[in-house]
Design an enzyme around this catalytic site. Structure first.
Site, PDB file in Angstrom:
ATOM      1  N   GLU A  13      38.145  48.968  37.581  1.00 48.21           N
ATOM      2  CA  GLU A  13      38.277  47.978  36.667  1.00 48.21           C
ATOM      3  C   GLU A  13      37.436  46.740  36.648  1.00 48.21           C
ATOM      4  O   GLU A  13      37.845  45.614  37.256  1.00 48.21           O
ATOM      5  CB  GLU A  13      39.889  47.486  36.702  1.00 48.21           C
ATOM      6  CG  GLU A  13      40.441  46.611  35.316  1.00 48.21           C
ATOM      7  CD  GLU A  13      41.742  46.214  35.742  1.00 48.21           C
ATOM      8  OE1 GLU A  13      42.719  47.036  36.039  1.00 48.21           O
ATOM      9  OE2 GLU A  13      41.959  45.027  35.200  1.00 48.21           O
ATOM     10  N   HIS A  15      34.806  44.382  34.468  1.00 44.45           N
ATOM     11  CA  HIS A  15      34.705  44.205  33.076  1.00 44.45           C
ATOM     12  C   HIS A  15      33.255  43.227  32.838  1.00 44.45           C
ATOM     13  O   HIS A  15      32.536  42.592  33.589  1.00 44.45           O
ATOM     14  CB  HIS A  15      35.555  43.089  32.452  1.00 44.45           C
ATOM     15  CG  HIS A  15      37.021  43.664  32.826  1.00 44.45           C
ATOM     16  ND1 HIS A  15      37.339  44.773  32.388  1.00 44.45           N
ATOM     17  CD2 HIS A  15      37.988  43.268  33.427  1.00 44.45           C
ATOM     18  CE1 HIS A  15      38.702  45.115  32.538  1.00 44.45           C
ATOM     19  NE2 HIS A  15      39.125  44.000  33.413  1.00 44.45           N
ATOM     20  N   PHE A  30      46.110  30.976  27.342  1.00 38.81           N
ATOM     21  CA  PHE A  30      46.992  30.602  28.624  1.00 38.81           C
ATOM     22  C   PHE A  30      45.867  30.147  29.993  1.00 38.81           C
ATOM     23  O   PHE A  30      46.462  29.696  30.915  1.00 38.81           O
ATOM     24  CB  PHE A  30      47.628  31.846  29.010  1.00 38.81           C
ATOM     25  CG  PHE A  30      46.996  32.974  29.305  1.00 38.81           C
ATOM     26  CD1 PHE A  30      46.403  33.467  30.639  1.00 38.81           C
ATOM     27  CD2 PHE A  30      46.702  33.925  28.382  1.00 38.81           C
ATOM     28  CE1 PHE A  30      45.523  34.600  30.673  1.00 38.81           C
ATOM     29  CE2 PHE A  30      45.903  35.107  28.590  1.00 38.81           C
ATOM     30  CZ  PHE A  30      45.287  35.454  29.745  1.00 38.81           C
ATOM     31  N   ASP A 283      38.919  43.906  39.224  1.00 37.27           N
ATOM     32  CA  ASP A 283      38.924  43.055  38.252  1.00 37.27           C
ATOM     33  C   ASP A 283      37.957  41.997  38.034  1.00 37.27           C
ATOM     34  O   ASP A 283      38.351  40.742  37.534  1.00 37.27           O
ATOM     35  CB  ASP A 283      40.207  42.513  38.003  1.00 37.27           C
ATOM     36  CG  ASP A 283      40.955  42.451  36.627  1.00 37.27           C
ATOM     37  OD1 ASP A 283      40.265  42.565  35.675  1.00 37.27           O
ATOM     38  OD2 ASP A 283      41.896  42.191  36.476  1.00 37.27           O
TER      39      ASP A 283
HETATM   40 ZN    ZN Z   1      41.248  43.681  33.997  1.00 34.69          ZN
END
Ligand code: ZN
Length: 321
Positions: A13, A15, A30, A283
């Site tokens: 994951e 990006h 946010f 991430d």
């Molecule tokens: Zn992600």
């Protein structure tokens, strides 16, 4: 590679973004603006800086994906189809430049399921991508909708998994407040619900060869499976799935550790679904990649399980050997 970090990890994951799909201010309202200002410049970068950060975390291969909401955040269907092609072409160029370090998950426009299927087929068969990543619902439509069945059939035929990543929920529950919106809680709530919809609406009865990957340590679901079974057995709205929801989860879902560096959450997930269904991820660039790498290296689990989670489960599922 740093001393002590030698697991040759595969991360799923991770990006990037083409410039045209960088999240708009509204979509990431946010976020603390100072935090976002540090993250955003890293998204389009697909060269030295990213490779050097991967090295620091002991990551041999990053499977890259267009960041959220990506194509699922584009209102015009025609534009979404074109932007999916652009994002996939940019990702293909990155994988061609670094074939041993970068792999790709495809992006598709689900407002047009036929176009989505054509693009997925191109990405897997012509561009060498290893799966599909979808950022949540598309204009309020979730992936249990029968209209999406041709895509599930194609995923089965191509034998590639679908990574179900959070997106921007169209309808927030009235309980949601801004302090809990986004990655803090709102996205996990929506994504876990999305995953459960797939289970109870019979997607895996219609598509028994389909596999789904959830990030963020399974969006809390490994912790919840006992209660899910217990209470599902008592609802008057029960559908006729042949086994229990937890059984379907254990048969059709994999999870990644993206954005969670927590020994007890990892141990719970191993106990709940088995180490063979867990894969490492960071991430990037939203989370500290080096911290994620160091955390898994030092996690108090046995070395066979650690090797499975760091690399061999991903090698097998994504056929990277
Ligand atoms: Zn992600």
């Amino acid at each position: 590679m740093k001393q002590g970090i030698n697991l040759n990890k595969i991360a799923l994951e991770e990006h990037f973004s083409i410039k045209a799909l960088l999240p708009t201010e509204d979509q990431v309202a946010f976020f603390d603006p100072q935090v976002l200002a540090q993250i955003e410049p890293l998204l389009p970068e697909l060269a030295e800086q990213r490779l050097s950060n991967m090295d620091k975390a002991g990551i041999a291969i990053s499977v890259l994906s267009q960041t959220a909401p990506g194509i699922q955040g584009v209102a015009s269907s025609h534009e979404a189809t074109e932007l999916a092609k652009s994002a996939n072409d940019a990702l293909f160029a990155a994988t061609q430049a670094q074939p041993n370090r970068f792999k790709g998950f495809a992006a598709v426009n689900l407002q047009n399921v036929e176009a989505a299927c054509n693009e997925l087929q191109r990405c897997i068969e012509e561009l060498g991508f290893v799966g599909l990543l979808i950022n949540g619902s598309t204009e309020g439509q979730y992936l249990d909708d029968p209209a999406v069945d041709p895509l599930w059939t194609l995923l089965e035929n191509l034998d590639v998994p679908l990574y179900l990543h959070p997106g921007i929920p169209t309808n927030q529950p009235s309980s949601m407040i801004e302090e809990l919106d986004g990655a803090t809680w709102g996205w996990s709530f929506d994504t876990a619900t999305h995953a459960l919809r797939l289970i109870v609406k019979g997607v895996f009865e219609r598509h028994p060869q389909a596999h789904v990957i959830l990030g963020h340590m399974g969006e809390n679901l490994p912790f919840y499976l006992w209660r899910l079974n217990s209470r599902y057995a008592t609802t008057r709205y029960r559908n006729s799935i042949p086994t229990t929801p937890a059984e379907v989860f254990r048969q059709h879902f994999f999870i990644t550790t993206s954005g969670v560096c927590d020994d007890s959450a990892l141990q719970c997930s191993i106990d709940s679904i088995g180490a063979e269904r867990i894969m490492f991820s960071t991430d990037y660039p939203y989370e500290e990649i080096e911290e994620a790498g160091r955390w898994l290296d030092q996690a108090p689990i046995d070395s066979t399980q650690k090797k499975q989670i760091a690399r061999s489960n991903a090698e097998q599922l994504l056929k990277l050997t």
